[in-house]
Design an enzyme around this catalytic site. Structure first.
Site, PDB file in Angstrom:
ATOM      1  CB  SER A   1      28.224 -15.210   7.635  1.00  0.00           C
ATOM      2  OG  SER A   1      27.060 -14.712   8.097  1.00  0.00           O
TER       3      SER A   1
ATOM      4  CB  THR B   1      26.261  -6.668   3.590  1.00  0.00           C
ATOM      5  OG1 THR B   1      26.949  -7.304   4.310  1.00  0.00           O
ATOM      6  CG2 THR B   1      26.788  -5.787   2.417  1.00  0.00           C
TER       7      THR B   1
ATOM      8  CE1 TYR C   1      25.670 -17.953   3.849  1.00  0.00           C
ATOM      9  CE2 TYR C   1      25.495 -16.943   6.023  1.00  0.00           C
ATOM     10  CZ  TYR C   1      26.046 -17.066   4.747  1.00  0.00           C
ATOM     11  OH  TYR C   1      26.741 -15.744   4.345  1.00  0.00           O
TER      12      TYR C   1
END
Length: 252
Positions: free
Chosen positions: A146, A192, A159
């Protein structure tokens, strides 16, 4: 496009929805045979059945990336069904419901769960796939990280840290697997529009759109070309690389 992955045998995790589901469809359109795996076992089977009904060779399998036994069983079943393995796309990860809190408020249990699935799971399924990828003329592993790990998105530390680890792991894996002609690369999509990002505040979506060189929302199909390229023979001398696909929100 329709012959780019002709005859390639692929395992794609996170295939029940979002990016993983889109990767699987794009790979089928490019000529690949695909096994889609996800913890959402019934949903991923249904998605694979849709592809099979259209004439593509696709199978959906249940997969728990927190469970080593599930990982080994999934890879074996996939390779047996496909008759080998040419590529692995590590798209499966925990992304939903883990953001929005300051690092001082982040639960240890959340941190551990995210690391178990996103980092350890990526390592374990890659490890399980390597013996099969060695049997391919040109094995490929494409990790999905990411761009949050490249710019340090706030209030998303577990994350971000997990995806930063995936980027670093990719480099180490590429060094170790190069002697077997296995290429390992990592793609860093931007925010996204998929199911997993529906919880993201509108302000964060706007921040991305406003900050991109290509100022528009990012769709799953925007990432497909990079994945197909890294799975194909066109990238046979590309390994250990980090490729942001985010419309120019982060340059690398």
């Amino acid at each position: 496009m329709h012959e780019l992955l002709q005859g390639k045998k692929l395992l794609i995790t996170g295939g029940a929805r979002g990016l993983g589901r889109d990767f699987a469809r794009a790979a089928c359109l490019a000529g690949a045979e695909v096994v889609m795996a996800d913890i959402l076992a019934e949903q991923v089977r249904q998605e694979a059945e849709k592809l099979a009904a259209e004439g593509y060779r696709a199978l959906g399998l249940g997969l728990d990336l927190a469970n080593p036994e599930s990982i080994d069983a999934c890879v074996k079943q996939a390779a047996d069904w496909l008759g080998g393995l040419d590529g692995l796309v590590n798209c499966g990860a925990i992304a939903t419901g883990i953001g929005g809190v300051d690092m001082t408020e982040l639960d240890i249990e959340v941190w551990d769960r995210v690391m178990t699935v996103n980092v350890r799971g990526t390592w374990l399924i890659s490890r399980a796939a390597v013996p099969y990828l060695k049997g391919s003329a040109a094995g490929k592993i494409v990790n999905i990280a990411s761009d949050t790990a490249l710019w340090g998105a706030p209030k998303l530390m577990a994350y971000v840290a997990s995806k930063g680890a995936v980027i670093s792991m990719t480099r180490s894996m590429a060094r170790e697997l190069g002697e077997f002609n296995i290429c390992v690369n990592v793609i860093c999509p931007g925010l996204t529009l998929v199911e997993a990002t529906e919880y993201v505040p509108r302000a964060r979506h706007d921040q991305y759109v406003d900050g991109r060189a290509l100022s528009r929302p990012q769709l799953p199909e925007d990432v497909n070309g990079a994945v197909l390229y890294l799975l194909s023979d066109l990238s046979s001398f590309v390994t250990g690389q980090t490729l942001p696909v985010n419309g120019g929100f982060v340059f690398n």
